[in-house]
Design a protein around this motif. Sequence first.
Motif, mmCIF file in Angstrom:
data_model
loop_
_atom_site.group_PDB
_atom_site.id
_atom_site.type_symbol
_atom_site.label_atom_id
_atom_site.label_comp_id
_atom_site.label_asym_id
_atom_site.label_seq_id
_atom_site.Cartn_x
_atom_site.Cartn_y
_atom_site.Cartn_z
ATOM 1 N N ARG B 18 -4.871 42.752 4.717
ATOM 2 C CA ARG B 18 -4.515 42.088 5.975
ATOM 3 C C ARG B 18 -3.131 42.494 6.450
ATOM 4 O O ARG B 18 -2.210 42.581 5.639
ATOM 5 N N LEU B 19 -2.982 42.657 7.743
ATOM 6 C CA LEU B 19 -1.683 43.032 8.300
ATOM 7 C C LEU B 19 -0.626 41.965 8.003
ATOM 8 O O LEU B 19 0.533 42.275 7.779
ATOM 9 N N ASP B 20 -1.041 40.690 8.009
ATOM 10 C CA ASP B 20 -0.072 39.618 7.787
ATOM 11 C C ASP B 20 -0.179 39.037 6.374
ATOM 12 O O ASP B 20 0.348 37.965 6.093
ATOM 13 N N GLY B 21 -0.855 39.775 5.495
ATOM 14 C CA GLY B 21 -1.061 39.261 4.135
ATOM 15 C C GLY B 21 0.251 39.031 3.399
ATOM 16 O O GLY B 21 0.462 37.978 2.791
ATOM 17 N N MET B 22 1.142 40.009 3.451
ATOM 18 C CA MET B 22 2.403 39.869 2.733
ATOM 19 C C MET B 22 3.250 38.739 3.314
ATOM 20 O O MET B 22 3.848 37.969 2.576
ATOM 21 N N ALA B 23 3.260 38.650 4.645
ATOM 22 C CA ALA B 23 4.038 37.571 5.270
ATOM 23 C C ALA B 23 3.498 36.210 4.845
ATOM 24 O O ALA B 23 4.263 35.284 4.553
ATOM 25 N N LYS B 24 2.178 36.091 4.763
ATOM 26 C CA LYS B 24 1.599 34.812 4.340
ATOM 27 C C LYS B 24 1.896 34.531 2.878
ATOM 28 O O LYS B 24 2.281 33.425 2.514
ATOM 29 N N ALA B 25 1.722 35.554 2.044
ATOM 30 C CA ALA B 25 1.896 35.334 0.605
ATOM 31 C C ALA B 25 3.350 35.075 0.260
ATOM 32 O O ALA B 25 3.653 34.362 -0.699
ATOM 33 N N SER B 26 4.271 35.636 1.023
ATOM 34 C CA SER B 26 5.685 35.492 0.692
ATOM 35 C C SER B 26 6.327 34.309 1.397
ATOM 36 O O SER B 26 7.491 34.003 1.143
ATOM 37 N N GLY B 27 5.577 33.644 2.280
ATOM 38 C CA GLY B 27 6.142 32.491 2.973
ATOM 39 C C GLY B 27 6.889 32.850 4.243
ATOM 40 O O GLY B 27 7.465 31.984 4.895
ATOM 41 N N LYS B 28 6.897 34.118 4.599
ATOM 42 C CA LYS B 28 7.617 34.516 5.817
ATOM 43 C C LYS B 28 6.849 34.152 7.085
ATOM 44 O O LYS B 28 7.440 33.964 8.133
ATOM 45 N N ALA B 29 5.548 34.098 6.972
ATOM 46 C CA ALA B 29 4.746 33.773 8.155
ATOM 47 C C ALA B 29 5.079 32.352 8.600
ATOM 48 O O ALA B 29 5.178 31.446 7.783
#
Lengths: 325, 719
Positions: B18-29
């Motif tokens: 997912r394009l936003d996978g890292m942002a979601k997993a890291s809490g940045k989203a």
Amino acid sequence: MRAFDYASPPTADLALKALAGGTDTVVMAGGTDLMNRMKDDVTSPGRVVHIAGIKTLAGIDAETIGAATTLATLVASKVIKDKYPALWQAASEVGAVQLRNMATVGGNLLQRPRCWYYRTGNGLLAMKDGKSLVRAGDNRYHSIFMTEGDALFVAPSSLAVALIALGAKATILGADGKERTVAIEELYSIPKAEGESELTVGKGEILTKVILPKTVGKSASYEAREKESYDWPLAIASAHVVLEGGKVKVARIVLGSVAPIPFRSEAAEASLIGKALTPETATAAAAAAVKSAKPLSGNAYKVKLAEVAVKRALLAAVGQIYWEV
Amino acid sequence: MAASWPENPRLITTRITRLDGMAKASGKAKYPSDMRPEGTLFGVMLYSSLPHATVKSIDTSAAEKMPGVKAVVVIVKEGATLRYQGDDIAAVAAETEEQARDAVRAIKIVYEALPHAVTEAQAMAADAPVVVKGGNVKKGRASTTLEKGTETIDAAFAKAESVIEGTYSVPVITHVCLETHGLTAMWDGPDKIVAWASTQAVQGTANELAGRFQIPVSNVTVLTDVMGGGFGSKFGADIWGLTAAELSKKAGKPVKMFLDRIQEHLAGGNRPSATGKIKLGAKKDGTLVALAAETFGTGGVSRGAQFPLPYVYSIPNTTREHADVFVNGGNARAMRAPGHPEGCIIMEAAMDDLADKLGVDPLEMRIKNLAPKDFRTEIYLEEIAIGAELIGWKAKRKPRGKNGNGPIKTGYGMALHQWGGAGARDKQVTCTINPDGSVELRSATQDIGTGARTVLAIIAAEVLGLQPTDITSNIGNSTFVPGQASGGSTTTPSMAPPALNAVTQAMEAMFAKIAPAVGGAAADLSLKDGKLLVKGEAKMSWKDACRKLGMTSITETGKFTDGLSAGGVAGVQFVEVTVDIETGKVRLKKIVAVQDSGLIINRMAWDSQVSGGVIGGLNYGLFEERVMDPTTGQMLNADMELYKIAGASDMPEIIVHALDTPAMRARGVIGIGEPPTIGTAAAIGNAVTNAIGVRVTQWPMSPKNVLDALASASNQGKA
């Protein structure tokens, strides 16, 4: 949650002072129970005295466990695991890893009941217009023993069950600064009226440590629950037996989550004395343990669970685990 | 000419992060509930503590004077009737959440309690209090289908060689969205609103806000970059969202209003209960002859509780009578495949009970009764064969109660399900290609956790010879061209066709424009591996090619065209359990989900959708139940402690198998959100029954329900 005073004293003496200085004060150790009650408006203290920072209250030293020792520390102890397996097993199934990292031994012993009538603001006895909400309502998680009275919630502490079976004691620092030591079972009493507590540790007092006996026999705990992950016991039993010449000399059998206090079954204990511990005698002891059960409208299934928990705790104590595939 | 899906795709059908996978997993989203623009106030709802009451008076004067309080809104008028615990009364906005909660407690309400009925049994009792005028039980007319030459349903049953009768029940469950319902509203001047909403429909939410405040919808911007789950319960602004905007208008500051966990359970939606009293008859060989069903359920204080029955199977003679029961409880909302899990549980339980009575393999009986003219039948046959192999059905499954020594019994169960999942035809996507080589897609759809953003980027990257990370996939903004509301598994089949068309049109427009500058005709140009090809030969990089656009970007709007998506899926699930018959404890060992959904755009997100559906379904199967107290009318488990949901240790091995064949790919894109959650709870119930030899008629398969079923069978001398 309502506004409250907060103190985090570095010593037990200062904690006593902080407790004495406020109105409606409570002790907080891990906070895993208290904070939820405060958020849900079930408990609204004027002052919270946080004792997790008091170094002398934490840690395990031979048979003595500081009340502010976390369950994670307890579960990590090889001595506890090898010598007091009933306690280790009960502790290792409390909540989930995150909870055990915060929750303490003292807090587990002194947590308030999980009864959903109590937790939704209906009071510990949950009486309305002279009638029990529990009896009339959904009592699937409630008591099956001692159900003649109005207290139908179940004592929630798993550790208490194991500690009573092991014959442990607790030390309490009184408001006057003097310590007293009591058997674990004496921490609990059955409230007769709304407003009475099921805990005997008084306001302004601090549970400081738990003391295990130096010599113990074989022990084990068995817990039945709905989920594998974070959950409460539907029934838990701890068994502690001292064998001599292959026969049971001493037996202590305690059940949890089945009565408003940890429920010691002398009938089950008596049935074992002088006999070898076998599937047959364990089955008979388990049957004796639930003979006095009087379930409510919706929890007859817990009688079966209590019976099985006793049988399995006894057999686990002597390594006869027949229920794992 | 309309675009078509590539025959040998480079990206589509593969596994793409997912394009936003890292942002979601890291809490940045940043989720809508994370948004706190400068000066944000906290909104808190005051809701009814009683299940049924009249409001005699409301006094907010003390609350309004409390520290930090900036606005108070009263929602109900004095004299109004509150119809369930959790019904909205008023709201406060204050500088801190604690101040707002203190102020809500300071609102004085005088209630006149009215008699209530919160369970189906209470509402259906002869002397039940009136929940709704016109009656607590709304019984529909019986619907009967008989084959030619059969006069009555009794005559049909007379032709059956074996008949079972059973009653199966599923409780009310709630959605338990990890992010609760709500939004943060901010006024920009007197007639413009920006709202960060946790919603499945940014445009629907914008319309609702515009309507409430009588401003043009073009003045309302609803933003949902990411959100924490809706499952059918988050399609609008809701009363609390509108109230947040009203508080914000009054206070002149942004207001953040998200439900607390208790009200989320009480008022944020739920799935209706379902009970089916079933009579099912078949020939000796398992061919179904007749079904008679009396069903009921509650969808709360005014919603229905319909569900499909008969389900999946072809039965020549059926009769069914359904009743909606109204209770003083929060209303049901659409929940992941509305009606289907309930219909599936009741149908599949009866199928297994009849197969057991006949002594036929329930798998064979299912095959025998598939609808002969349904296109799904071929798909089911293929899926059943694959699933049976993966679970070891033939080798391991034994007749009821015959598998296991000692207290631990092993059981196997299966269930078939179906869903639509066709797209809407009126949605659009814009594709902009900029001279700097950047590519942006826009549409007013949103990603409710399914990976919608990434799906659009994959399509663009596929067409343009780029990588998905090269594409800006801009969704979750109500001001963009019309996008699909995320419900009914329709997002991908609605959005993929216009996305493909938009990108293809933009590429063609670009080719037309730059052809003279790159030395070829537009028809000679193609894109591959980040390069522009002329007559098949790499000429320059994508970026250099884009520079040839000069100063002007290209923007094209794509619409839906036929042939790129379809609707209608099958699906089968198999479950292996062990049951400890002394403790009633069910352990899930393995779940096999075999699922079709046409052309799969992103196999990684697809697998995740199917796994997630199975996990949802195993919660319905083992744990979930809304518990209401008959005396006080309160919900007793409005939390995430006694409202039970599986944790990591409760997870079995989950095998996800995609029926990803050329024939399926040729169907085009079909939605996948709903189908994989339908069959799980039904298959679990059948596996438990197969293990212990006794039908557990009440879901979930908890120790209580399992032990009660065993005890009841034992009392009747059956086990």
